[in-house]
Each structure stands twice: as C-alpha cells, then as structure tokens.
Design a protein around this motif. Structure first.
Motif, PDB file in Angstrom:
ATOM      1  N   GLN A   1       0.848  -1.187   0.000  1.00 29.85           N
ATOM      2  CA  GLN A   1       0.000   0.000   0.000  1.00 29.85           C
ATOM      3  C   GLN A   1       0.885   1.238   0.000  1.00 29.85           C
ATOM      4  N   THR A   2       0.394   2.286  -0.639  1.00 25.03           N
ATOM      5  CA  THR A   2       1.042   3.584  -0.545  1.00 25.03           C
ATOM      6  C   THR A   2       0.002   4.576  -0.057  1.00 25.03           C
ATOM      7  N   LEU A   3       0.376   5.352   0.950  1.00 21.47           N
ATOM      8  CA  LEU A   3      -0.490   6.353   1.555  1.00 21.47           C
ATOM      9  C   LEU A   3       0.001   7.728   1.126  1.00 21.47           C
ATOM     10  N   PHE A   4      -0.911   8.567   0.664  1.00 24.94           N
ATOM     11  CA  PHE A   4      -0.583   9.895   0.175  1.00 24.94           C
ATOM     12  C   PHE A   4      -1.236  10.939   1.084  1.00 24.94           C
ATOM     13  N   GLU A   5      -0.451  11.864   1.590  1.00 25.04           N
ATOM     14  CA  GLU A   5      -1.010  13.002   2.319  1.00 25.04           C
ATOM     15  C   GLU A   5      -1.723  13.903   1.316  1.00 25.04           C
ATOM     16  N   GLY A   6      -2.502  14.852   1.822  1.00 25.57           N
ATOM     17  CA  GLY A   6      -3.171  15.808   0.943  1.00 25.57           C
ATOM     18  C   GLY A   6      -2.179  16.451  -0.011  1.00 25.57           C
ATOM     19  N   GLY A   7      -2.497  16.445  -1.306  1.00 24.17           N
ATOM     20  CA  GLY A   7      -1.656  17.065  -2.325  1.00 24.17           C
ATOM     21  C   GLY A   7      -0.425  16.286  -2.728  1.00 24.17           C
ATOM     22  N   ALA A   8      -0.166  15.154  -2.095  1.00 28.58           N
ATOM     23  CA  ALA A   8       1.059  14.390  -2.375  1.00 28.58           C
ATOM     24  C   ALA A   8       0.954  13.618  -3.684  1.00 28.58           C
ATOM     25  N   GLY A   9       2.115  13.343  -4.270  1.00 28.93           N
ATOM     26  CA  GLY A   9       2.169  12.556  -5.484  1.00 28.93           C
ATOM     27  C   GLY A   9       3.528  11.893  -5.616  1.00 28.93           C
ATOM     28  N   ILE A  10       3.640  10.987  -6.568  1.00 29.70           N
ATOM     29  CA  ILE A  10       4.913  10.317  -6.829  1.00 29.70           C
ATOM     30  C   ILE A  10       5.361  10.646  -8.246  1.00 29.70           C
ATOM     31  N   ALA A  11       6.639  10.490  -8.493  1.00 25.45           N
ATOM     32  CA  ALA A  11       7.240  10.848  -9.774  1.00 25.45           C
ATOM     33  C   ALA A  11       6.806   9.903 -10.889  1.00 25.45           C
ATOM     34  N   LEU A  12       6.812  10.411 -12.104  1.00 28.65           N
ATOM     35  CA  LEU A  12       6.517   9.613 -13.288  1.00 28.65           C
ATOM     36  C   LEU A  12       7.565   8.510 -13.401  1.00 28.65           C
ATOM     37  N   HIS A  13       7.089   7.261 -13.609  1.00 28.93           N
ATOM     38  CA  HIS A  13       7.991   6.114 -13.626  1.00 28.93           C
ATOM     39  C   HIS A  13       7.425   4.992 -14.482  1.00 28.93           C
ATOM     40  N   THR A  14       8.251   3.988 -14.720  1.00 25.54           N
ATOM     41  CA  THR A  14       7.841   2.769 -15.420  1.00 25.54           C
ATOM     42  C   THR A  14       8.284   1.571 -14.588  1.00 25.54           C
ATOM     43  N   HIS A  15       7.754   0.400 -14.954  1.00 24.96           N
ATOM     44  CA  HIS A  15       8.167  -0.855 -14.327  1.00 24.96           C
ATOM     45  C   HIS A  15       8.533  -1.853 -15.414  1.00 24.96           C
TER      46      HIS A  15
END
Length: 151
Positions: free
Chosen positions: A51-65
């Motif tokens: 699981q990933t939890l995001f605070e208000g307004g948070a995001g993660i960088a553009l990526h690939t797998h």
C-alpha cells in the motif's frame, strides 16, 4: 523459477495474515509512504503487493516498471497519469498498467488522505524514474523500509 509440472509454483508460499497498521512504512518522498505487504520476506515467489499512503496534495514521480502493475484506490480520490493521459479515480477504481508504460499517482485532494493497493506481476519488479532514468528494484525499497524507524 523452476516448478515441477505436478506442483503449482506457489506451493511454498506459507499462509500469512498481513496487517498494514503493524508493518513498517517508509517515505517515498513528497508526502507519500509505502507499506510492503506480500514480499519475498513472507515467501512471495510470483508477485509483490503493498500500500502507498498519500497526504493531501502528495504525489509520486513519473515512472515505469519492468512488469505489469495493477493499482486499486482504497481511500480517497486520485489523479493517475498513464502514458500522458490523466484520469480521475476514486475508491475501488482499479488501473492496469503494462510494463514500460510511464505512469504516476497523485492525491486529488489538498487536505484528505488517499491510499492505494499496488500489485506487481513479478517479485523482480523494478521502478525506473522517467526524469532521471534511475532504475531500482522495488524489493530493495522494502529492505530499506525494514531499516527505517516506523512512522
């Protein structure tokens, strides 16, 4: 992985009950924290979850797998960018992203939390950041999580 033809490849995975509230979370940066769930540490041989939890307004960088990924929104609302197209998703909406497809998630709310469940189709999953080209194994992040203090 080599499995005898008369046995399923997941035969050695022991039963487990995983409780995110009791597991170590680690920072992904930018207000996002990840909790590894089904991993090699509990016997996974075929896939990874967490699981990933995001605070208000948070995001993660553009990526690939290097393998397909599926994500289900467990809490809140999100904006997911998949291959340059943004989609608004909400609780229980689920994405499928093929290997090599750039994507990212961000919390659609500036104040409310957002939580996702991710599933990688390989225990050897990697993440490559589009901006830098840096590639790291996802389970290396899990090892780092075990070494960090719990949130």
């Amino acid at each position: 992985m080599n499995c005898p033809t008369d046995e399923p490849c997941f035969a050695s995975f022991p039963p487990a009950v995983l409780r995110p509230a009791e597991l170590t979370a680690f920072s992904r940066g930018g207000g996002a924290r990840t909790i590894p769930l089904v991993t090699r540490a509990v016997g996974a041989e075929v896939f990874l979850t967490g699981q990933t939890l995001f605070e208000g307004g948070a995001g993660i960088a553009l990526h690939t797998h290097n393998c397909p990924e599926s994500v289900t929104i467990l809490e809140g609302d999100a904006i997911v960018e998949i291959d340059g197209t943004e989609h608004r998703v909400t609780r229980f909406d689920t994405t499928y992203v093929p290997a090599g497809t750039p994507h990212r998630f961000r919390n659609a709310s500036a104040t409310e939390p957002m939580r996702i469940l991710w599933i990688y189709a390989s225990v050897d999953a990697t993440r490559t950041l589009v901006e830098t080209g840096v590639t790291a194994r996802v389970d290396a992040e899990h090892a780092r999580a075990a070494a960090e203090p719990r949130d």
